[in-house]
Design an enzyme around this catalytic site. Structure first.
Site, PDB file in Angstrom:
ATOM      1  N   GLY A 183       0.641  -1.365   0.058  1.00  0.00           N
ATOM      2  CA  GLY A 183      -0.082   0.119   0.163  1.00  0.00           C
ATOM      3  C   GLY A 183       0.724   1.183   0.046  1.00  0.00           C
TER       4      GLY A 183
ATOM      5  N   THR B  77       4.301   2.676   5.799  1.00  0.00           N
ATOM      6  CA  THR B  77       2.875   2.012   5.890  1.00  0.00           C
ATOM      7  C   THR B  77       2.272   2.946   6.744  1.00  0.00           C
ATOM      8  OG1 THR B  77       1.280   0.594   6.538  1.00  0.00           O
ATOM      9  CG2 THR B  77       3.756   0.426   7.589  1.00  0.00           C
TER      10      THR B  77
ATOM     11  N   ASP C 217      -0.136   2.418   8.650  1.00  0.00           N
ATOM     12  CA  ASP C 217      -0.550   1.420   9.832  1.00  0.00           C
ATOM     13  C   ASP C 217       0.222   1.511  11.136  1.00  0.00           C
ATOM     14  OD1 ASP C 217      -2.645   0.586   8.045  1.00  0.00           O
ATOM     15  OD2 ASP C 217      -1.612  -1.109   7.695  1.00  0.00           O
TER      16      ASP C 217
ATOM     17  N   ASP D 136       2.561  -0.567  12.005  1.00  0.00           N
ATOM     18  CA  ASP D 136       2.342  -1.921  12.560  1.00  0.00           C
ATOM     19  C   ASP D 136       3.630  -2.789  12.378  1.00  0.00           C
ATOM     20  OD1 ASP D 136       2.297  -2.079   9.712  1.00  0.00           O
ATOM     21  OD2 ASP D 136       0.599  -3.725   9.747  1.00  0.00           O
TER      22      ASP D 136
ATOM     23  N   MET E 127      -8.552   3.013   9.266  1.00  0.00           N
ATOM     24  CA  MET E 127      -7.802   1.709   8.724  1.00  0.00           C
ATOM     25  C   MET E 127      -6.636   1.568   9.836  1.00  0.00           C
ATOM     26  SD  MET E 127      -7.273   3.368   4.812  1.00  0.00           S
ATOM     27  CE  MET E 127      -7.111   1.830   3.919  1.00  0.00           C
TER      28      MET E 127
ATOM     29  N   ARG F 201      -5.476  -2.080   9.455  1.00  0.00           N
ATOM     30  CA  ARG F 201      -5.234  -3.435   9.450  1.00  0.00           C
ATOM     31  C   ARG F 201      -5.644  -4.105  10.622  1.00  0.00           C
ATOM     32  NH1 ARG F 201      -0.910  -6.212   5.503  1.00  0.00           N
ATOM     33  NH2 ARG F 201       0.532  -5.192   7.318  1.00  0.00           N
TER      34      ARG F 201
ATOM     35  N   ALA G 279     -12.081  11.532  21.871  1.00  0.00           N
ATOM     36  CA  ALA G 279     -13.166  10.341  21.531  1.00  0.00           C
ATOM     37  C   ALA G 279     -13.404   9.854  23.110  1.00  0.00           C
ATOM     38  CB  ALA G 279     -12.562   9.411  20.808  1.00  0.00           C
TER      39      ALA G 279
ATOM     40  N   GLN H 170      -7.486   8.102   3.737  1.00  0.00           N
ATOM     41  CA  GLN H 170      -6.230   8.257   4.747  1.00  0.00           C
ATOM     42  C   GLN H 170      -4.941   7.953   4.234  1.00  0.00           C
ATOM     43  OE1 GLN H 170      -8.009   5.900   8.441  1.00  0.00           O
ATOM     44  NE2 GLN H 170      -9.448   5.427   6.611  1.00  0.00           N
TER      45      GLN H 170
END
Length: 319
Positions: free
Chosen positions: A11, A125, A127, A129, A169, A171, A186, A251
């Protein structure tokens, strides 16, 4: 080492172009030839390769996406596909390769290293991650995109006195939801790494409603499940009007932040240095603002973890 290649895989992430620019200019500064490989490992197998010069990376540091394009390749996971890629590397005289991407991209890089072509991975990435680095290229930009959206959704939520579920997003990683949830205030943050008690979420919403709170924002990581399913369950249980926003691929786009541009520049340049030292099979990363490198095997052996202190703080501040 006289000739190196660079590709982006998996990605796209904002800041990949800044990393490509750093690789090309750092290499040329040290009198290396640089070859750009388009469309990731698929392009490598097909020989979609061309030499790059200083002008090739002019005016790209501020651009999102990747000028080398990206593609996923199932064929490259096979022995035959990897040998096709090696044939192309030999054809162009490329002696080392820099792979900008995520975990899957690094596994391809590891296979090439095992076959005698040293590769260095640069974590790109949104993410965040990948183990062995505090941050990945693209995470900060994506985070800011999410926060901007959260702020705008909050305006509407306030006007209509609604509960909003915002699906982001990531994953199987919850970093985007956690950081955006804390930064955006939040009421609840749902991430794959933590099992949130549904009744606790409902109680928190009801407590806020009972004290006159007009709206609530819930951040949900895609790895937890569908935002629409969760939103429907919330509305049925609380009888509070609930809406769902799935941010999706917005995003992954946009001009990279200064943080991502600097990170990408540092990591890209460091990757070139490692190849010049005849090292391979490693990923470059950043820890406590210092550049580090770890063998791919160590990266694959570790699992991604969240910042527990931040997660606990988010719960304390959302009372």
């Amino acid at each position: 080492m006289k000739k190196i290649g660079v590709l982006t895989s998996g990605g796209d992430a904002p800041g990949m172009n800044a990393a490509i620019r750093a690789v090309v200019r750092k290499a040329i500064y040290h009198n290396l030839e640089v070859y750009g490989i388009k469309n990731g490992f698929q392009g490598l197998m097909e020989g979609n390769i061309e030499q790059m010069d200083l002008g090739s990376v002019g005016d790209i540091i501020q651009r999102g996406g990747t000028i080398l394009f990206s593609a996923r390749s199932e064929e490259f996971k096979t022995e035959e596909g990897q040998m096709r890629g090696i044939e192309q590397l030999k054809k162009f005289g490329i002696e080392g390769l820099i792979v900008i991407g995520g975990d899957g991209s690094f596994r391809g890089a590891q296979k090439l290293t095992e076959k005698g072509f040293p590769c260095i991975g640069v974590p790109g990435t949104i993410d965040n991650d990948i183990s062995g680095t505090d941050f990945t290229i693209g995470f900060d930009t994506s985070l800011n995109t999410i926060i901007e959206a959260v702020d705008k959704v909050r305006d509407t939520a306030t006007s209509h006195e609604r509960t909003y579920i915002i699906e982001v997003m990531g994953r199987d990683a919850g970093d985007l939801a956690l950081w955006a949830g804390l930064a955006g205030g939040a009421e609840s943050i749902l991430i794959p790494e933590k099992k949130e008690d549904f009744e606790e979420i409902v109680d928190r919403l009801k407590r806020g409603h009972d004290r006159g709170k007009k709206h609530s924002i819930i951040l949900l990581a895609e790895g937890v499940g569908s935002g629409f399913d969760f939103g429907e369950r919330i509305q049925e249980t609380t009888q509070l009007e609930t809406r769902v926003t799935v941010l999706g691929y917005i995003q992954r786009g946009g001009s990279p932040t200064a943080t991502d541009r600097v990170l990408a520049s540092r990591l890209g340049a460091k990757a070139v240095e490692l190849l010049m030292d005849n090292e391979g099979g490693k990923m470059v990363g950043i820890q406590n603002n210092n550049l580090v490198s770890y063998p791919f095997d160590e990266i694959f052996a570790q699992s991604h973890t969240i910042n527990e202190e931040m997660y606990n703080l988010s719960k304390e501040l959302s009372i």
